[in-house]
Write a protein that holds these residues in place. Structure first.
Motif, PDB file in Angstrom:
ATOM      1  N   GLU A  41       0.776  -1.400   0.026  1.00  0.00           N
ATOM      2  CA  GLU A  41       0.131   0.057  -0.162  1.00  0.00           C
ATOM      3  C   GLU A  41       1.016   1.224  -0.098  1.00  0.00           C
ATOM      4  O   GLU A  41       1.754   1.156   0.785  1.00  0.00           O
ATOM      5  N   ARG A  82      -1.837  -0.781  -3.816  1.00  0.00           N
ATOM      6  CA  ARG A  82      -3.192  -0.422  -3.642  1.00  0.00           C
ATOM      7  C   ARG A  82      -2.844   0.972  -3.049  1.00  0.00           C
ATOM      8  O   ARG A  82      -1.879   1.045  -1.980  1.00  0.00           O
ATOM      9  N   GLY A  84      -3.233   3.539  -0.216  1.00  0.00           N
ATOM     10  CA  GLY A  84      -3.392   3.504   1.181  1.00  0.00           C
ATOM     11  C   GLY A  84      -3.010   4.947   1.844  1.00  0.00           C
ATOM     12  O   GLY A  84      -2.206   5.742   1.279  1.00  0.00           O
TER      13      GLY A  84
END
Length: 377
Positions: A41, A82, A84
């Motif tokens: 992340e 991803r 984050g």
């Protein structure tokens, strides 16, 4: 199964002694075939993608909240990032031989089998190692087609002339990542987590290391490979070390050869990125290596020419020392060892105090003394 018991001239100075950890489970649940991808992340995907391209990845998929990075070899993405709130390592996915193994693992652990996103395809079982590390076991993914790779160079060596009337001009450009090689993790429940990986995923140990003067207490680091039977596998797909906190250490990505690695490093340097340590050749695994920090602080490695072992080789044993990290190359850096003044070294120092005050981990005062010796040994 016949086994090699000697490690002289192979990969470690000494073999096992009676009572040492065997380095494999007698009857593992399944045997994974490889590391599929890593999951991270990060708050800034644009910045992450810019470094990834300079490092040699290609983008396989991109949305506002997710980035898939791939190597040139056919297969799954190598890294999934991803969006984050902060940068963190989320876990690793291992590739099972088939769907039946995923189902068998789910049945043995009581976990649920799920489906991966349509962009990847296949099924997954999500598990957690004893130290809290996320572990996904996957199968049946759609295969990304192969991309163009860098051709290995032809060398004139000694009196063997293989290149005549031709020059060598490796481009100062990103080294094309071919594939994900391995991930290294630190664990404060090292032995318990090691046994979990061996039992559940069928991994086997290539090399153990121990703190000097503490051989009788067992290993403190292991280089662990997949058991593919007679088919050789990377010397390590996963490496684990005992430490005061659970954390990502680094991950490694294969490139074509030394020229690709060195010229790619020059490209990264000219782009202003930070080389942590390199270029050199490791002892455990024999890889030629070059380590870099990405803008979020993650340590990543270009490597080439690594050892490949089948399942007949028994674990080697050697003391854990800083000088034992490389056969040749510059002295190991403070940044690589994690002792460079800064946020990470401060976190490690604080975690030492926390671990010593707790009895739910394997990090005690003698282990602390052993770890502190490593940086100067």
């Amino acid at each position: 199964m016949s086994t090699h018991h000697t490690h002289r001239d192979l990969h470690s100075e000494q073999g096992a002694r009676p009572g040492d950890h065997p380095g494999r489970a007698a009857n593992p649940v399944i045997k994974v075939e490889d590391l599929a991808w890593l999951e991270l992340e990060k708050p800034d995907l644009d910045r992450a993608e810019a470094f990834a391209h300079a490092f040699g990845f290609a983008t396989a998929a991109r949305s506002a909240d997710e980035l898939h990075l791939r190597g040139a070899f056919a297969g799954a993405p190598s890294v999934i990032i991803r969006r984050g709130a902060r940068s963190r390592y989320a876990g690793a996915a291992f590739r099972a031989a088939d769907d039946a193994d995923v189902l068998r693992l789910a049945d043995a652990t009581g976990a649920r089998v799920g489906r991966l996103p349509e962009s990847i395809g296949g099924i997954v079982v999500d598990l957690e190692a004893p130290d809290g590390a996320g572990v996904r076991v996957v199968s049946g993914m759609d295969e990304l087609p192969a991309l163009a790779t860098q051709a290995a160079h032809t060398f004139n060596a000694g009196g063997d002339v293989r290149r005549a009337n031709a020059t060598q001009r490796p481009p100062r450009a990103p080294a094309v990542i071919e594939r994900l090689g391995h991930v290294v993790l630190q664990s404060n429940r090292y032995l318990e987590s090691l046994d979990w990986y061996l039992q559940h995923l069928g991994l086997i140990v290539s090399d153990f290391q121990y703190f000097e003067g503490q051989r009788d207490r067992g290993p403190t680091m292991s280089f662990i490979r997949c058991d593919r039977g007679s088919q050789p596998a990377d010397h390590h797909t996963l490496a684990m070390a005992l430490g005061p906190r659970n954390r990502y250490v680094h991950s490694a990505y294969q490139v074509a050869d030394l020229d690709a690695l060195a010229a790619g490093g020059e490209h990264l340097r000219e782009k202003g990125y930070f080389r942590s340590w390199g270029i050199g050749r490791h002892i455990q695994g024999s890889q030629i290596f070059d380590y870099w920090r990405d803008p979020d602080g993650f340590l990543v490695e270009h490597f080439t020419d690594g050892d490949m072992f089948d399942n007949t080789l028994e674990p080697g044993w050697a003391p854990m020392t800083a000088s034992g990290l490389a056969q040749w190359g510059p002295p190991v850096s403070k940044d690589f060892l994690g002792v460079k003044p800064g946020r990470e070294s401060l976190l490690e120092l604080r975690s030492m105090v926390t671990a010593l005050r707790s009895d739910d981990n394997e990090f005690d005062l003698p282990r602390l003394r052993g770890l502190l010796k490593v940086a100067t040994s």
